[in-house]
Motif scaffolding. Sequence first.
Motif, short mmCIF file in Angstrom:
data_model
loop_
_atom_site.label_atom_id
_atom_site.label_comp_id
_atom_site.label_asym_id
_atom_site.label_seq_id
_atom_site.Cartn_x
_atom_site.Cartn_y
_atom_site.Cartn_z
N ARG A 113 0.87 -1.16 0.05
CA ARG A 113 0.24 0.05 0.17
C ARG A 113 0.82 1.21 -0.08
O ARG A 113 0.42 2.26 -0.62
CB ARG A 113 -1.12 -0.09 1.02
CG ARG A 113 -1.90 1.21 1.24
CD ARG A 113 -2.74 1.21 0.08
NE ARG A 113 -3.68 2.18 0.09
CZ ARG A 113 -4.13 3.12 -0.86
NH1 ARG A 113 -3.51 2.87 -2.00
NH2 ARG A 113 -4.94 4.22 -0.54
N LEU A 114 2.08 1.30 0.56
CA LEU A 114 2.92 2.23 0.59
C LEU A 114 3.19 2.61 -0.87
O LEU A 114 3.32 3.82 -1.25
CB LEU A 114 4.22 2.23 1.47
CG LEU A 114 5.28 3.45 1.35
CD1 LEU A 114 4.65 4.61 1.87
CD2 LEU A 114 6.33 2.82 2.29
N ALA A 119 2.96 6.34 -5.32
CA ALA A 119 2.72 6.44 -6.86
C ALA A 119 1.36 7.36 -7.01
O ALA A 119 0.84 7.40 -8.26
CB ALA A 119 2.55 5.13 -7.54
N ASP A 120 0.61 7.84 -5.92
CA ASP A 120 -0.40 8.65 -6.32
C ASP A 120 -0.30 9.67 -7.07
O ASP A 120 0.73 10.52 -7.37
CB ASP A 120 -1.01 9.11 -5.02
CG ASP A 120 -2.62 9.46 -5.13
OD1 ASP A 120 -2.71 10.46 -5.56
OD2 ASP A 120 -3.17 8.74 -4.34
N ASP A 122 -2.12 12.29 -7.40
CA ASP A 122 -1.81 13.60 -6.54
C ASP A 122 -0.51 13.76 -5.85
O ASP A 122 -0.48 13.05 -4.82
CB ASP A 122 -3.12 13.65 -5.82
CG ASP A 122 -3.11 14.85 -4.92
OD1 ASP A 122 -2.03 15.73 -4.95
OD2 ASP A 122 -4.12 15.12 -4.39
N PRO A 123 0.29 14.53 -6.38
CA PRO A 123 1.63 14.71 -5.80
C PRO A 123 1.42 14.95 -4.28
O PRO A 123 2.36 14.57 -3.45
CB PRO A 123 2.57 15.69 -6.52
CG PRO A 123 1.38 16.43 -7.27
CD PRO A 123 0.35 15.38 -7.45
N ASP A 124 0.54 15.75 -4.15
CA ASP A 124 0.50 16.20 -2.43
C ASP A 124 0.20 15.15 -1.37
O ASP A 124 0.53 14.93 -0.51
CB ASP A 124 -0.35 17.40 -2.16
CG ASP A 124 -0.01 18.98 -2.98
OD1 ASP A 124 1.09 19.10 -3.05
OD2 ASP A 124 -1.01 19.66 -3.25
N ARG A 125 -0.91 14.43 -1.98
CA ARG A 125 -1.24 13.09 -1.46
C ARG A 125 0.05 12.05 -1.17
O ARG A 125 0.18 11.62 -0.12
CB ARG A 125 -2.35 12.36 -2.06
CG ARG A 125 -2.97 11.27 -1.41
CD ARG A 125 -4.60 11.17 -2.03
NE ARG A 125 -5.13 10.19 -1.22
CZ ARG A 125 -5.04 8.80 -1.35
NH1 ARG A 125 -4.35 8.22 -2.22
NH2 ARG A 125 -5.70 8.27 -0.41
N ALA A 126 0.53 11.99 -2.17
CA ALA A 126 2.02 11.18 -1.91
C ALA A 126 2.98 11.58 -1.18
O ALA A 126 3.49 10.92 -0.21
CB ALA A 126 2.45 11.01 -3.45
N ALA A 127 3.06 13.04 -1.10
CA ALA A 127 4.14 13.37 -0.19
C ALA A 127 3.67 13.42 1.17
O ALA A 127 4.52 13.12 2.01
CB ALA A 127 4.19 14.95 -0.62
N ARG A 128 2.33 13.31 1.45
CA ARG A 128 1.83 13.24 2.59
C ARG A 128 2.12 11.89 3.33
O ARG A 128 2.43 11.61 4.44
CB ARG A 128 0.24 13.66 2.99
CG ARG A 128 0.02 15.13 2.73
CD ARG A 128 -1.29 15.64 3.27
NE ARG A 128 -2.31 14.89 2.38
CZ ARG A 128 -2.81 15.49 1.20
NH1 ARG A 128 -2.22 16.64 0.69
NH2 ARG A 128 -3.71 14.88 0.37
N LEU A 144 -0.70 5.47 7.28
CA LEU A 144 0.05 5.90 5.85
C LEU A 144 -1.45 6.59 5.30
O LEU A 144 -1.35 7.65 4.72
CB LEU A 144 0.61 4.88 5.21
CG LEU A 144 2.08 4.51 5.82
CD1 LEU A 144 2.56 3.18 5.13
CD2 LEU A 144 3.09 5.79 5.58
N GLU A 145 -2.21 5.68 5.32
CA GLU A 145 -3.57 6.23 4.45
C GLU A 145 -4.25 7.39 5.11
O GLU A 145 -4.52 8.27 4.46
CB GLU A 145 -4.62 5.19 4.28
CG GLU A 145 -4.32 3.93 3.66
CD GLU A 145 -5.20 2.54 3.61
OE1 GLU A 145 -5.75 2.60 4.51
OE2 GLU A 145 -5.04 2.01 2.74
N ALA A 146 -4.37 7.47 6.44
CA ALA A 146 -4.95 8.81 6.98
C ALA A 146 -4.04 10.01 6.72
O ALA A 146 -4.44 10.90 6.54
CB ALA A 146 -4.87 8.32 8.39
N ALA A 147 -2.70 9.89 6.83
CA ALA A 147 -1.59 10.86 6.53
C ALA A 147 -1.84 11.24 4.96
O ALA A 147 -2.15 12.56 4.77
CB ALA A 147 -0.54 10.57 6.69
#
Length: 153
Positions: A113-114, A119-120, A122-128, A144-147
């Motif tokens: 999942r990481l 690879a999301d 949305d680069p902001d989502r990936a960065a979080r 990780l998902e919550a972040a």
Amino acid sequence: MPTTLPCLWFERDGLAAAERYVSLFPNSSITSVSPGPDGSPLVVGFSLDGREYLVLNGGPQYALSPAFSIQVLCEDQAEVDRYWDALLEGGEESRCGWLTDRWGVSWQIVPRRLMELRADPDPDRAARAVRAMLGMRRLVVAELEAAADDAPS
């Protein structure tokens, strides 16, 4: 095509380490044990779920380091927890899903999942997700998902 395989240098306990590793991973086995001049195991071949490895009981001249690690991609949190707990026994936690086992081998215990979150599109989502990972020792999928989902308002 030539075959390549990692060879891990141990001071003396390579057979014990290989036996422990093959007990943890499915479809794994000790494939060979070659004695040294004194009759003790010098080179041990083993397979972890089809991937071949060697250990050399070469003495104290060299030490293992995190410069070489074995990554375990886990399907879910239960698998992360199982491998983390088993490989950490007698070893030491590090950061970002890394640990060093009792023999000095570095392992990365990583939920698939990481990789998806990194690879999301949305680069902001990936960065979080990556920032959350950087603050963890054992990786926790739910955190990780919550972040990743915690967009600033």
